[in-house]
Scaffold this active site. Structure first.
Site, PDB file in Angstrom:
ATOM      1  N   HIS A 111       0.487  -1.205   0.088  1.00 32.17           N
ATOM      2  CA  HIS A 111      -0.075   0.265  -0.023  1.00 32.17           C
ATOM      3  C   HIS A 111       0.935   1.372  -0.087  1.00 32.17           C
ATOM      4  CE1 HIS A 111      -2.890  -2.871   2.076  1.00 32.17           C
ATOM      5  NE2 HIS A 111      -3.224  -2.255   1.098  1.00 32.17           N
TER       6      HIS A 111
ATOM      7  N   LYS B 245     -15.752  -7.616   3.827  1.00 26.37           N
ATOM      8  CA  LYS B 245     -14.750  -7.734   4.290  1.00 26.37           C
ATOM      9  C   LYS B 245     -15.257  -7.770   5.517  1.00 26.37           C
ATOM     10  CE  LYS B 245     -10.947  -7.009   1.318  1.00 26.37           C
ATOM     11  NZ  LYS B 245      -9.611  -5.864   1.496  1.00 26.37           N
TER      12      LYS B 245
ATOM     13  N   ARG C  73      -2.199  -6.280  -8.545  1.00 32.03           N
ATOM     14  CA  ARG C  73      -1.129  -7.231  -7.524  1.00 32.03           C
ATOM     15  C   ARG C  73      -1.748  -8.321  -9.107  1.00 32.03           C
ATOM     16  NH1 ARG C  73      -3.567  -7.619  -1.850  1.00 32.03           N
ATOM     17  NH2 ARG C  73      -4.749  -7.599  -3.479  1.00 32.03           N
TER      18      ARG C  73
ATOM     19  N   SER D 279      -3.366  -7.908   3.345  1.00 31.51           N
ATOM     20  CA  SER D 279      -3.323  -7.152   4.802  1.00 31.51           C
ATOM     21  C   SER D 279      -3.626  -8.711   4.982  1.00 31.51           C
ATOM     22  CB  SER D 279      -4.774  -6.014   4.607  1.00 31.51           C
ATOM     23  OG  SER D 279      -4.361  -5.226   4.281  1.00 31.51           O
TER      24      SER D 279
HETATM   25  P1  ADP Z   1     -10.031  -2.938  -0.712  1.00 31.81           P
HETATM   26  O1  ADP Z   1     -10.610  -3.759   0.135  1.00 31.81           O
HETATM   27  O2  ADP Z   1     -10.582  -1.849  -0.406  1.00 31.81           O
HETATM   28  O3  ADP Z   1      -9.337  -3.818  -1.671  1.00 31.81           O
HETATM   29  P2  ADP Z   1      -6.992  -3.366   0.584  1.00 31.81           P
HETATM   30  O4  ADP Z   1      -6.527  -1.838   1.327  1.00 31.81           O
HETATM   31  O5  ADP Z   1      -7.387  -4.589   0.641  1.00 31.81           O
HETATM   32  O6  ADP Z   1      -9.044  -2.604   0.001  1.00 31.81           O
HETATM   33  O7  ADP Z   1      -6.976  -2.667  -0.760  1.00 31.81           O
HETATM   34  C1  ADP Z   1      -6.456  -1.412  -1.219  1.00 31.81           C
HETATM   35  C2  ADP Z   1      -5.940  -1.253  -2.585  1.00 31.81           C
HETATM   36  O8  ADP Z   1      -4.604  -1.725  -2.653  1.00 31.81           O
HETATM   37  C3  ADP Z   1      -6.313  -2.053  -3.548  1.00 31.81           C
HETATM   38  O9  ADP Z   1      -6.438  -1.783  -4.821  1.00 31.81           O
HETATM   39  C4  ADP Z   1      -5.078  -3.427  -3.780  1.00 31.81           C
HETATM   40  O10 ADP Z   1      -5.530  -4.085  -5.023  1.00 31.81           O
HETATM   41  C5  ADP Z   1      -4.216  -2.668  -3.450  1.00 31.81           C
HETATM   42  N1  ADP Z   1      -3.447  -3.050  -3.330  1.00 31.81           N
HETATM   43  C6  ADP Z   1      -3.300  -4.263  -1.946  1.00 31.81           C
HETATM   44  N2  ADP Z   1      -2.396  -4.817  -1.681  1.00 31.81           N
HETATM   45  C7  ADP Z   1      -1.077  -4.550  -2.957  1.00 31.81           C
HETATM   46  C8  ADP Z   1       0.270  -4.759  -3.116  1.00 31.81           C
HETATM   47  N3  ADP Z   1       1.261  -5.873  -2.642  1.00 31.81           N
HETATM   48  N4  ADP Z   1       0.592  -4.107  -3.526  1.00 31.81           N
HETATM   49  C9  ADP Z   1      -0.113  -3.033  -4.582  1.00 31.81           C
HETATM   50  N5  ADP Z   1      -1.617  -3.161  -4.399  1.00 31.81           N
HETATM   51  C10 ADP Z   1      -1.970  -3.159  -3.315  1.00 31.81           C
END
Ligand code: ADP
Length: 167
Positions: free
Chosen positions: A19, A43, A96, A134
């Protein structure tokens, strides 16, 4: 040239290096980023919204060279509404693997239908962060693994303290 603002919405449960990389690289393309910490109904977050906001704020303040270009705000409704309220027309997301691809593609099409004025911009995850999620971090935290390799330094103690006792 006007100031370009993007909104990066997510659950950030917890925020990790993948992130933070999206925020850091996003700042090369945009003048400012609003990080929207939200509630994804699919989630069940283990931490309350205000705790996740505090964690993301701490990371932004301690890890970014120009924290003033990033604002961290909570939001509760639809991401497209939040983007508009923040005064932006760009939603920033990270991508990803091919499995993210399907979900993000569907979401961006839905968002385009909800508000055609908002464009979604994707940044591909860097190789070294593409395995980070996460949910993986929550498992490592719960079982006492070494979080330092996956989390921004500013989040390690917070995640250790809060995720081991989280339901
Ligand atoms: P959501 O519930 O909205 O998917 P997340 O916190 O899981 O929220 O993810 C927020 C954003 O960050 C999403 O677009 C997700 O694809 C991206 N993301 C999550 N992990 C990574 C990573 N390792 N590298 C790049 N982007 C990521």
């Amino acid at each position: 040239m006007g100031s370009r603002l993007a909104v990066y919405p997510g659950t950030f449960d917890p925020i990790h290096l993948g992130h933070l990389d999206v925020i850091t690289r996003g700042l090369k393309a945009f003048d400012g980023i609003v990080v929207g910490v939200g509630i994804n109904p699919d989630k069940k977050p283990s931490l309350k919204l205000e705790d996740r906001v505090a964690m993301v704020r701490k990371v932004v303040e301690e890890e970014l060279p120009e924290p003033g270009r990033v604002q961290v705000l909570p939001f509760t409704g639809l991401a497209v509404h939040f983007v508009k309220e923040a005064g932006s027309s760009v939603m920033l997301r990270g991508l990803r693997t091919t499995s993210d691809m399907e979900y993000e593609f569907t979401m961006s099409l839905a968002n385009m239908t909800l508000d055609p004025d908002i464009e979604t911009v994707f940044l591909m995850a860097q190789d070294r962060y593409s395995h980070l999620s996460s949910s993986l971090l929550r498992q490592i935290a719960r079982f006492g693994g070494d979080l330092g390799k996956f989390l921004p330094r500013a989040a390690v103690e917070f995640v250790k303290a809060n995720y081991q006792k989280a339901p």
